[in-house]
Design a protein around this motif. Structure first.
Motif, short mmCIF file in Angstrom:
data_model
loop_
_atom_site.label_atom_id
_atom_site.label_comp_id
_atom_site.label_asym_id
_atom_site.label_seq_id
_atom_site.Cartn_x
_atom_site.Cartn_y
_atom_site.Cartn_z
N ARG A 13 -9.71 15.26 -1.51
CA ARG A 13 -9.31 14.29 -0.50
C ARG A 13 -8.10 13.45 -0.87
NH1 ARG A 13 -13.79 9.45 -0.63
NH2 ARG A 13 -12.66 8.93 1.27
N VAL A 14 -7.59 12.79 0.16
CA VAL A 14 -6.53 11.79 0.03
C VAL A 14 -7.16 10.42 0.24
CG1 VAL A 14 -4.47 10.84 1.14
CG2 VAL A 14 -4.70 13.31 0.90
N THR A 15 -6.89 9.51 -0.69
CA THR A 15 -7.21 8.10 -0.44
C THR A 15 -5.91 7.32 -0.70
OG1 THR A 15 -7.92 7.81 -2.73
CG2 THR A 15 -9.64 8.28 -1.12
N VAL A 16 -5.97 6.01 -0.61
CA VAL A 16 -4.80 5.25 -1.03
C VAL A 16 -5.13 4.57 -2.36
CG1 VAL A 16 -3.67 4.93 1.19
CG2 VAL A 16 -5.45 3.33 0.49
N ASP A 17 -4.15 4.55 -3.24
CA ASP A 17 -4.41 4.04 -4.58
C ASP A 17 -4.55 2.52 -4.55
OD1 ASP A 17 -4.38 5.13 -7.50
OD2 ASP A 17 -3.31 3.21 -7.57
N PRO A 18 -5.53 2.00 -5.29
CA PRO A 18 -5.73 0.55 -5.27
C PRO A 18 -4.64 -0.24 -5.99
CG PRO A 18 -7.29 1.62 -6.77
CD PRO A 18 -6.56 2.72 -6.05
N ALA A 19 -3.87 0.41 -6.84
CA ALA A 19 -2.89 -0.34 -7.64
C ALA A 19 -1.44 0.08 -7.41
CB ALA A 19 -3.23 -0.20 -9.13
N VAL A 20 -1.19 1.39 -7.34
CA VAL A 20 0.19 1.87 -7.33
C VAL A 20 0.79 1.72 -5.93
CG1 VAL A 20 1.70 3.83 -7.81
CG2 VAL A 20 -0.35 3.46 -9.19
N LYS A 21 2.01 1.18 -5.88
CA LYS A 21 2.69 0.98 -4.59
C LYS A 21 4.03 1.71 -4.61
CE LYS A 21 0.09 -2.73 -2.98
NZ LYS A 21 -0.39 -3.63 -4.02
N ASP A 22 4.54 2.03 -3.42
CA ASP A 22 5.85 2.66 -3.34
C ASP A 22 6.94 1.59 -3.23
OD1 ASP A 22 5.84 1.72 -0.77
OD2 ASP A 22 5.55 3.66 0.18
N LYS A 23 8.18 2.03 -3.01
CA LYS A 23 9.29 1.07 -3.04
C LYS A 23 9.24 0.08 -1.88
CE LYS A 23 12.37 4.40 -0.84
NZ LYS A 23 13.55 5.27 -1.02
N TRP A 24 8.43 0.39 -0.86
CA TRP A 24 8.28 -0.57 0.24
C TRP A 24 7.09 -1.50 0.01
CZ3 TRP A 24 9.18 4.70 1.37
CH2 TRP A 24 10.43 4.98 1.91
N GLY A 25 6.38 -1.29 -1.10
CA GLY A 25 5.23 -2.13 -1.38
C GLY A 25 3.94 -1.65 -0.74
N MET A 26 3.93 -0.41 -0.30
CA MET A 26 2.73 0.12 0.36
C MET A 26 1.92 0.96 -0.62
SD MET A 26 4.11 1.17 4.10
CE MET A 26 5.20 2.45 3.60
N PRO A 27 0.58 0.87 -0.55
CA PRO A 27 -0.26 1.70 -1.42
C PRO A 27 0.05 3.18 -1.22
CG PRO A 27 -1.58 0.00 -0.35
CD PRO A 27 -0.22 -0.04 0.29
N VAL A 28 0.09 3.92 -2.33
CA VAL A 28 0.53 5.32 -2.25
C VAL A 28 -0.67 6.26 -2.14
CG1 VAL A 28 2.58 4.82 -3.62
CG2 VAL A 28 0.53 5.71 -4.77
N GLY A 87 14.06 15.64 0.14
CA GLY A 87 13.18 14.51 0.07
C GLY A 87 11.73 14.85 -0.20
N PRO A 88 10.92 13.81 -0.54
CA PRO A 88 11.43 12.46 -0.86
C PRO A 88 12.05 12.40 -2.26
CG PRO A 88 9.02 12.55 -0.98
CD PRO A 88 9.47 13.91 -0.57
N GLU A 89 12.76 11.33 -2.50
CA GLU A 89 13.38 11.14 -3.82
C GLU A 89 12.30 10.78 -4.84
OE1 GLU A 89 15.85 7.87 -2.94
OE2 GLU A 89 17.29 9.06 -1.80
N ASP A 90 12.61 11.07 -6.10
CA ASP A 90 11.66 10.71 -7.16
C ASP A 90 11.48 9.20 -7.26
OD1 ASP A 90 11.00 13.23 -7.89
OD2 ASP A 90 12.26 13.32 -9.68
N GLU A 91 12.58 8.50 -7.10
CA GLU A 91 12.53 7.05 -7.32
C GLU A 91 11.84 6.33 -6.16
OE1 GLU A 91 16.24 4.54 -8.85
OE2 GLU A 91 15.97 6.52 -9.72
N GLY A 92 10.83 5.56 -6.50
CA GLY A 92 10.21 4.70 -5.48
C GLY A 92 9.17 5.36 -4.61
N ASN A 93 8.85 6.66 -4.88
CA ASN A 93 7.87 7.36 -4.05
C ASN A 93 6.76 8.01 -4.88
OD1 ASN A 93 9.16 7.15 -1.33
ND2 ASN A 93 10.80 8.24 -2.38
N PRO A 94 6.12 7.26 -5.78
CA PRO A 94 5.12 7.91 -6.63
C PRO A 94 3.85 8.25 -5.86
CG PRO A 94 5.03 5.55 -6.95
CD PRO A 94 6.17 5.81 -5.98
N ARG A 95 3.06 9.11 -6.45
CA ARG A 95 1.68 9.33 -6.00
C ARG A 95 0.80 9.32 -7.23
NH1 ARG A 95 2.05 14.16 -1.44
NH2 ARG A 95 2.91 12.84 0.20
N VAL A 96 -0.51 9.27 -6.98
CA VAL A 96 -1.46 9.31 -8.09
C VAL A 96 -2.30 10.57 -7.93
CG1 VAL A 96 -3.42 8.15 -9.18
CG2 VAL A 96 -1.49 6.80 -8.31
N LEU A 97 -2.33 11.36 -9.00
CA LEU A 97 -3.14 12.59 -9.01
C LEU A 97 -4.27 12.39 -10.00
CD1 LEU A 97 -3.39 15.66 -8.18
CD2 LEU A 97 -2.12 16.15 -10.28
#
Lengths: 550, 181
Positions: free
Chosen positions: A416-431, A61-71
């Motif tokens: 640093r780590v922040t949360v992305d303003p647009a991209v969300k994971d499969k649960w709908g949470m900012p990544v 884990g985590p799986e590719d699907e539904g768990n993106p991040r922004v670099l």
């Protein structure tokens, strides 16, 4: 859900220990883990799908699907990255966390590692700082971790170490061929080699047998369960108390707070995707540096509009891992004996004390290699494909030694780590959004370390060498990630106090690599564990909550 | 999803012999279906890809990429984990064939080995993202675990002198103590 004394978010190196310490002290604990519980049967020995080679995905884990991040790259351009891609900075998501599949090097940091600013001064533009606790504060807990998790090795060859009260509980493994080659070379150079410490059974310990020395080690679950992580040590103890309830495939959404600004529990998505609430007297966040920061930042409320614990914009800053550099030596005789775990010999002569450099790191031989690891590690000027490449694989697979080390990174406030303003994971949470980099002086140190590795290999008889240095343009945190919820005495410059308690909210704790002020020139797992024992001890000692269970 | 084009296990000598037949070797044991022999690739695409893969890992005294099942590996993953790379493959293979037709007036699969080498070298320079992807996937298929359809019969591991199956259980009898000071 029945209210509990403590809800622990993440069943990794730290979370497992916290759950065990609280449960054995009589607190009721809900341990929530986003991943699954794998066992030795899930080793699978798949060269293309493990936690080290992720060509076909992350095994744990985590799986590719539904768990993106922004670099965000060095030019400021954001990219969406998948969980199995390098830029994601992944740590495993499962019971045991990284400790299910790690290589299991189990290092104590050195006393200077806790006093980096006092020792070297902060390079301009860096956020180098001292820890609010010392090596001596942690020593009893390093000892506890070494004995409860189960560590083998032998430090007696090196004077470069903090004081310790007793030896490791298990002896080192019999030396492999690389050890026999590198040992006399190090001695000739006046260095102090020794058997590196591993969370690995070398003799029967804790009810499980010893390592069988196979080829599938770092990145895999151990086929014979000889590798010691939280999943096969402290978590079973926690469950055996009857006070701990482990819930897998449960993804925590946010920390819930009341009108007084105290936490009242967490909300989470269960294995079926249903939103649940777990009310608790205490919330412990142990999700690893990237995800713990994300959870705090995603826990917004009227009192904490920028995220919980983030009043002074500190959450997510000082992200760090290690800058890995070293050298590959090519020999005119076989160095490979097909005996795992491979990594066996280390030196700590270069961790501190080089004039002009603010730190250094340990150097050790690499974990046993799989053929797929070697395709881009052949001598310089080898064609990258065609008959020449194929022949070079045959010529060198058994005739190389790789010496690498985790150069201690000099952190910055902008890595640093922040949360992305647009991209969300499969649960709908900012990544998680990753940006910035560590201080460039880190790379100067890494270059020197690589040359030292090369000199060791040449002394050992290497006929060619190639340096592996590199200047990563983005932060390189991954399995060694740390620093995002810094421990400190000043609420304006840190997130938690020296007991891992969030400055703003006295019943929320962050206990994992996030609190590391600096990350040592070593693999961080044992320090994460020691901090977890230490912080749990303080927590239990100060516990005046709704009382103990009988 | 079990491979439709699973060849019978061949010895190394047979592998090399099969290689002489070039593209025909691909047909060994194939089941003909109305949509071709592969999960994702068309038969034509498979022939083109085989020509490229076999330049990346050519046959010598050990099998080439396609002889070791690399096409099965790539084809299967284009149906699974590498679905996101389908367009790059489609366009890259088409482009490789066009290049071959332009220079040699024939498909890449029909070109001579020297001509194929020329085309693959050109792809490395001009079609870098496609080339890098195929190179990486070919190496994975050739040197990775046999379970995914490539490295058939663990042939690359044997080539490197690795025990297959690996020896197990010897470690507990090794009580040697290493130097300590």
């Amino acid at each position: 859900m029945k209210r509990v004394n403590a809800v622990v978010v993440g069943a990794g190196a730290a979370g497992g220990i916290v759950a065990k310490e609280l449960a054995t002290a009589g607190l009721s604990v809900a341990l929530l883990e986003r991943g699954k519980w794998y066992t030795a049967n899930d080793c699978r020995k798949d060269d293309l799908r493990n936690q080290r080679v992720t060509a076909l995905g992350n095994a744990f884990g985590p799986e590719d699907e539904g768990n993106p991040r922004v670099l965000v790259d060095a030019k400021g351009v954001p990219h969406i990255v998948l969980a199995s891609e390098g830029g994601y900075q992944n740590d495993a998501a499962c019971v045991g966390g990284g400790t299910l599949s790690y290589g299991a090097q189990a290092w104590r940091y050195m006393p200077q590692d806790f006093r980096m600013r006092s020792t070297y001064g902060a390079p301009q533009g860096s956020s180098l700082e001292d820890w609010p606790i010392s090596y001596d504060d942690l020593e009893p807990y390093y000892d506890k971790a070494e004995y409860q998790i189960g560590i083998s090795g032998d430090y007696s060859g090196t004077p470069f170490k903090g004081p310790r009260k007793r030896d490791l509980p298990m002896p080192p493994l019999a030396p492999n061929r690389e050890f026999e080659i590198l040992w006399p070379a190090a001695k000739r150079l006046g260095l102090h080699p020794f058997h590196l410490p591993m969370a690995r059974n070398t003799v029967p310990y804790n009810g499980r047998g010893p390592c069988m020395r196979c080829r599938w080690c770092c990145g895999f679950a151990c086929e014979v369960d000889a590798k010691n992580g939280s999943q096969n040590t402290v978590i079973p103890v926690a469950l055996a108390t009857g006070n701990c309830d482990l819930r897998t495939e449960c993804m925590v959404k946010e920390i819930l707070t009341d009108d007084q600004g105290r936490a009242r529990g967490v909300s989470y998505f269960d294995a079926n995707g249903h939103l649940q609430e777990q009310l608790a007297d205490i919330v412990v966040v142990s999700g690893c540096a990237t995800e713990s920061a994300r959870l705090l930042l995603n826990s917004k409320s009227k009192l904490f509009p920028a995220g919980l614990g983030n009043r002074y914009d500190q959450v997510g800053r000082h992200l760090q891992g290690h800058h890995y550099t070293g050298a590959i030596g090519y020999f005119d005789f076989d160095t490979y004996d097909d005996v795992g775990p491979g990594a066996s010999i280390a030196i700590c002569d270069y961790n501190h004390g080089t004039p002009g450099l603010s730190g250094g790191g340990m150097l050790a031989n690499e974990f046993i290699r799989l053929p797929i690891h070697m395709i881009d590690r052949l001598p310089e000027n080898t064609p990258s494909w065609g008959p020449g490449h194929k022949k070079a694989m045959r010529d060198w697979h058994k005739r190389t030694i790789q010496v690498f080390g985790p150069t201690q990174q000099i952190p910055t406030a902008t890595g640093r780590v922040t949360v992305d303003p647009a991209v969300k994971d499969k649960w709908g949470m900012p990544v998680v959004r990753l940006e910035g980099n560590v201080h460039p002086h880190t790379f100067d140190i890494g270059d020197v370390q690589a040359k030292r590795a090369e000199a060791w290999l040449k002394e050992a008889g290497a006929i060619h060498t190639s340096l592996a240095t590199g200047r990563p343009e983005t932060v390189s945190a991954s399995q060694h990630q740390a620093g995002t919820c810094r421990m400190g005495n000043d609420p304006k410059g840190s997130v938690v106090n020296k007991f891992c308690q969030v400055h703003d909210v006295d019943n929320v704790f962050v206990i994992d690599g996030s609190v590391h002020v600096t990350n040592g020139g070593f693999n961080p797992a044992l320090t994460i564990m020691a901090v977890a024992f230490y912080a749990s001890d303080a927590l239990v000692h100060n516990w005046k909550g709704t009382g103990f269970r009988s | 999803m079990q491979s439709k084009n699973k060849a019978v296990a061949l010895t190394r000598r047979q592998f090399v012999a099969a290689g002489v037949l070039g593209g025909a070797a691909l047909a060994v044991g194939c089941k003909s279906g109305n949509q071709g022999n592969w999960d994702f690739l068309s038969d034509g695409q498979a022939r083109t890809l085989a020509a490229i893969c076999d330049q990346i890992v050519p046959a010598d005294e050990f099998p080439s990429a396609s002889q070791a099942g690399v096409l099965t590996y790539i084809d299967r993953q284009l149906f699974r984990h590498y679905r996101r790379h389908r367009d790059v493959y489609r366009e890259g293979l088409e482009h490789a064939n066009e290049l071959s037709r332009k220079r040699f007036a024939k498909d890449l699969a029909e070109a001579t080995p020297a001509q194929q080498l020329e085309i693959v070298s050109a792809l490395e320079k001009e079609e870098r993202p496609f080339f890098d992807l195929v190179r990486r996937h070919t190496m994975e298929g050739y040197y990775g675990s046999p379970r995914h359809g490539g490295n058939r019969d663990a042939v690359s591991w044997r080539m490197l002198g690795l025990d297959e199956p690996p020896v197990r259980g010897r470690a507990q009898y090794d009580m040697r103590k290493g130097a300590t000071s």
